[in-house]
Design a protein around this motif. Structure first.
Motif, PDB file in Angstrom:
ATOM      1  N   VAL A 144       0.828  -1.210   0.000  1.00  0.00           N
ATOM      2  CA  VAL A 144       0.000   0.000   0.000  1.00  0.00           C
ATOM      3  C   VAL A 144       0.866   1.264   0.000  1.00  0.00           C
ATOM      4  N   ILE A 145       1.925   1.247   0.811  1.00  0.00           N
ATOM      5  CA  ILE A 145       2.775   2.435   0.896  1.00  0.00           C
ATOM      6  C   ILE A 145       3.434   2.730  -0.450  1.00  0.00           C
ATOM      7  N   ARG A 146       3.923   1.674  -1.125  1.00  0.00           N
ATOM      8  CA  ARG A 146       4.615   1.934  -2.389  1.00  0.00           C
ATOM      9  C   ARG A 146       3.614   2.434  -3.456  1.00  0.00           C
ATOM     10  N   ILE A 147       2.366   1.941  -3.415  1.00  0.00           N
ATOM     11  CA  ILE A 147       1.375   2.412  -4.386  1.00  0.00           C
ATOM     12  C   ILE A 147       1.072   3.891  -4.154  1.00  0.00           C
ATOM     13  N   LEU A 148       0.858   4.260  -2.880  1.00  0.00           N
ATOM     14  CA  LEU A 148       0.554   5.650  -2.558  1.00  0.00           C
ATOM     15  C   LEU A 148       1.723   6.556  -2.951  1.00  0.00           C
ATOM     16  N   LEU A 149       2.926   6.120  -2.601  1.00  0.00           N
ATOM     17  CA  LEU A 149       4.121   6.924  -2.848  1.00  0.00           C
ATOM     18  C   LEU A 149       4.331   7.142  -4.349  1.00  0.00           C
ATOM     19  N   VAL A 150       4.274   6.047  -5.096  1.00  0.00           N
ATOM     20  CA  VAL A 150       4.476   6.136  -6.545  1.00  0.00           C
ATOM     21  C   VAL A 150       3.332   6.914  -7.189  1.00  0.00           C
ATOM     22  N   GLY A 151       2.107   6.666  -6.701  1.00  0.00           N
ATOM     23  CA  GLY A 151       0.929   7.344  -7.248  1.00  0.00           C
ATOM     24  C   GLY A 151       1.020   8.853  -7.079  1.00  0.00           C
ATOM     25  N   PHE A 152       1.422   9.299  -5.884  1.00  0.00           N
ATOM     26  CA  PHE A 152       1.500  10.734  -5.639  1.00  0.00           C
ATOM     27  C   PHE A 152       2.661  11.370  -6.393  1.00  0.00           C
ATOM     28  N   THR A 153       3.715  10.604  -6.647  1.00  0.00           N
ATOM     29  CA  THR A 153       4.886  11.176  -7.304  1.00  0.00           C
ATOM     30  C   THR A 153       4.725  11.232  -8.820  1.00  0.00           C
ATOM     31  N   PHE A 154       4.342  10.087  -9.413  1.00  0.00           N
ATOM     32  CA  PHE A 154       4.330  10.009 -10.876  1.00  0.00           C
ATOM     33  C   PHE A 154       2.933  10.133 -11.476  1.00  0.00           C
ATOM     34  N   GLY A 155       1.889   9.819 -10.722  1.00  0.00           N
ATOM     35  CA  GLY A 155       0.561   9.706 -11.323  1.00  0.00           C
ATOM     36  C   GLY A 155      -0.400  10.793 -10.885  1.00  0.00           C
ATOM     37  N   ASN A 156      -1.677  10.531 -11.157  1.00  0.00           N
ATOM     38  CA  ASN A 156      -2.727  11.438 -10.699  1.00  0.00           C
ATOM     39  C   ASN A 156      -3.746  10.622  -9.915  1.00  0.00           C
ATOM     40  N   THR A 157      -4.856  11.263  -9.509  1.00  0.00           N
ATOM     41  CA  THR A 157      -5.838  10.582  -8.664  1.00  0.00           C
ATOM     42  C   THR A 157      -6.336   9.298  -9.306  1.00  0.00           C
ATOM     43  N   TYR A 158      -6.534   9.336 -10.634  1.00  0.00           N
ATOM     44  CA  TYR A 158      -7.123   8.166 -11.274  1.00  0.00           C
ATOM     45  C   TYR A 158      -6.142   7.031 -11.431  1.00  0.00           C
ATOM     46  N   SER A 159      -4.908   7.353 -11.796  1.00  0.00           N
ATOM     47  CA  SER A 159      -3.930   6.275 -11.917  1.00  0.00           C
ATOM     48  C   SER A 159      -3.685   5.662 -10.545  1.00  0.00           C
ATOM     49  N   LEU A 160      -3.814   6.473  -9.505  1.00  0.00           N
ATOM     50  CA  LEU A 160      -3.675   5.971  -8.139  1.00  0.00           C
ATOM     51  C   LEU A 160      -4.778   4.968  -7.830  1.00  0.00           C
ATOM     52  N   LEU A 161      -5.989   5.315  -8.253  1.00  0.00           N
ATOM     53  CA  LEU A 161      -7.144   4.457  -8.030  1.00  0.00           C
ATOM     54  C   LEU A 161      -6.969   3.114  -8.734  1.00  0.00           C
ATOM     55  N   TYR A 162      -6.501   3.149  -9.990  1.00  0.00           N
ATOM     56  CA  TYR A 162      -6.270   1.914 -10.740  1.00  0.00           C
ATOM     57  C   TYR A 162      -5.233   1.056 -10.036  1.00  0.00           C
ATOM     58  N   SER A 163      -4.124   1.697  -9.639  1.00  0.00           N
ATOM     59  CA  SER A 163      -3.044   0.943  -9.008  1.00  0.00           C
ATOM     60  C   SER A 163      -3.498   0.323  -7.700  1.00  0.00           C
ATOM     61  N   LEU A 164      -4.277   1.090  -6.949  1.00  0.00           N
ATOM     62  CA  LEU A 164      -4.723   0.617  -5.638  1.00  0.00           C
ATOM     63  C   LEU A 164      -5.633  -0.602  -5.796  1.00  0.00           C
ATOM     64  N   ALA A 165      -6.571  -0.530  -6.752  1.00  0.00           N
ATOM     65  CA  ALA A 165      -7.484  -1.653  -6.984  1.00  0.00           C
ATOM     66  C   ALA A 165      -6.694  -2.876  -7.422  1.00  0.00           C
ATOM     67  N   GLY A 166      -5.785  -2.666  -8.390  1.00  0.00           N
ATOM     68  CA  GLY A 166      -4.974  -3.779  -8.877  1.00  0.00           C
ATOM     69  C   GLY A 166      -4.101  -4.334  -7.772  1.00  0.00           C
ATOM     70  N   GLY A 167      -3.476  -3.436  -7.011  1.00  0.00           N
ATOM     71  CA  GLY A 167      -2.557  -3.854  -5.962  1.00  0.00           C
ATOM     72  C   GLY A 167      -3.242  -4.660  -4.877  1.00  0.00           C
ATOM     73  N   ILE A 168      -4.424  -4.226  -4.468  1.00  0.00           N
ATOM     74  CA  ILE A 168      -5.094  -4.912  -3.366  1.00  0.00           C
ATOM     75  C   ILE A 168      -5.642  -6.261  -3.824  1.00  0.00           C
ATOM     76  N   LEU A 169      -6.242  -6.306  -5.016  1.00  0.00           N
ATOM     77  CA  LEU A 169      -6.748  -7.585  -5.529  1.00  0.00           C
ATOM     78  C   LEU A 169      -5.606  -8.572  -5.714  1.00  0.00           C
ATOM     79  N   SER A 170      -4.485  -8.077  -6.236  1.00  0.00           N
ATOM     80  CA  SER A 170      -3.360  -8.976  -6.462  1.00  0.00           C
ATOM     81  C   SER A 170      -2.787  -9.450  -5.131  1.00  0.00           C
ATOM     82  N   TYR A 171      -2.797  -8.568  -4.126  1.00  0.00           N
ATOM     83  CA  TYR A 171      -2.315  -8.978  -2.805  1.00  0.00           C
ATOM     84  C   TYR A 171      -3.182 -10.103  -2.247  1.00  0.00           C
ATOM     85  N   LEU A 172      -4.509  -9.948  -2.363  1.00  0.00           N
ATOM     86  CA  LEU A 172      -5.419 -10.959  -1.809  1.00  0.00           C
ATOM     87  C   LEU A 172      -5.209 -12.303  -2.499  1.00  0.00           C
ATOM     88  N   ALA A 173      -5.023 -12.276  -3.829  1.00  0.00           N
ATOM     89  CA  ALA A 173      -4.813 -13.521  -4.567  1.00  0.00           C
ATOM     90  C   ALA A 173      -3.514 -14.185  -4.123  1.00  0.00           C
TER      91      ALA A 173
END
Lengths: 122, 158
Positions: B54-83
């Motif tokens: 979660v920390i790396r997604i937030l960090l990378v999202g705030f640095t390189f991306g915008n609100t929407y790319s953050l949202l995509y990464s977060l959804a992908g990251g959490i689903l992939s973590y659960l799997a």
């Protein structure tokens, strides 16, 4: 690598292969291209009319949509990744070109298809 | 170890953005940063793997991306973590299988969010291709992870 790994990989590949086949087999050439910006339908263009349109993205920006010989494609845009331009030409029903930065979606549809059908299929 | 892994994830994200994408399907990428999450799973445990993820997604999202790319990464990251958690706990899969499940579910999560944000069901057409690309990326990252863990010194854990 364990046996389960291979089984998992094979299952995923079979599912996506089947999905790919079904999605392609059920496609037919469409006659219109529907443009949505941020989820709202802004225009529907006839694919039989060769024409160039300038679309305005969500919160500014532009995408140049070209309709040529029954196919639609984005020729130019000022978005950072240009995925929409690289996506190439579309003409089959259900095919889309997406510009995420501008929230612009171009989707090929048929004449009889209206907005309600899309809502149900979601 | 924590800071090291997050810094590594950060650098890998940047490195990956430098690699040009040849395939014109949005979302096809290697997912190198998943390497870090996998290492965290092996060396630190599932809870730490989640926090690092979660920390790396937030960090990378705030640095390189915008609100929407953050949202995509977060959804992908959490689903992939659960799997990955599911397969990891079952112990009957190696790191390779865990990595593949992570890669595929990451792409599924992103497509689901894109379908919701753009309100277009037609994006489902990308799903099979993204599942295949996720599998290939998962295999590569899985092999890489095994090699890295072999070479990682033990005393880093302390």
């Amino acid at each position: 690598m364990k046996k389960n790994d291979i089984i998992l990989i094979l299952i995923i590949l079979v599912i996506s292969g089947a999905g790919l086949f079904v999605l392609h087999a059920t496609k037919s050439s469409g006659s219109f291209v529907k443009i949505t910006v941020d989820g709202n339908v802004v225009a529907t263009y006839d694919l039989s009319v060769n024409q160039t349109y300038e679309l305005e993205g969500y919160e500014g920006g532009y995408n140049i949509l070209v309709i040529e010989n029954g196919e639609a494609y984005f020729r130019e845009a000022d978005c950072p990744d240009l995925v929409c331009v690289k996506s190439g030409k579309i003409h089959k029903v259900g095919e889309t070109i997406v510009c995420l930065p501008h929230r612009v979606v171009a989707e090929i549809v048929n004449e009889g298809e209206d907005a309600e059908v899309d809502t149900v299929s979601q | 170890m924590y800071g090291l892994l997050i810094a590594l994830a950060f650098v890998l994200s940047y490195l990956e953005s430098l690699i040009p994408v040849f395939i014109a399907v949005p979302g096809v990428k290697l997912g190198l940063t998943n390497l870090v999450v996998l290492i965290a799973f092996v060396r630190l445990g599932k809870k730490d793997a989640f926090i690092i993820n979660v920390i790396r997604i937030l960090l990378v999202g705030f640095t390189f991306g915008n609100t929407y790319s953050l949202l995509y990464s977060l959804a992908g990251g959490i689903l992939s973590y659960l799997a990955m958690l599911l397969l990891w706990k079952r112990k009957s899969f190696s790191l390779l299988g865990v990595s593949v499940a992570g890669g595929v579910c990451h792409n599924i999560g992103q497509i689901l969010v894109a379908m919701t944000v753009l309100e277009t069901g037609a994006l489902i057409y990308y799903l099979p291709i993204l599942m295949i690309s996720g599998t290939i990326a998962g295999i590569l990252v899985g092999i890489l992870c095994k090699e890295v863990i072999k070479r990682l010194p033990r005393n880093l854990d302390s």
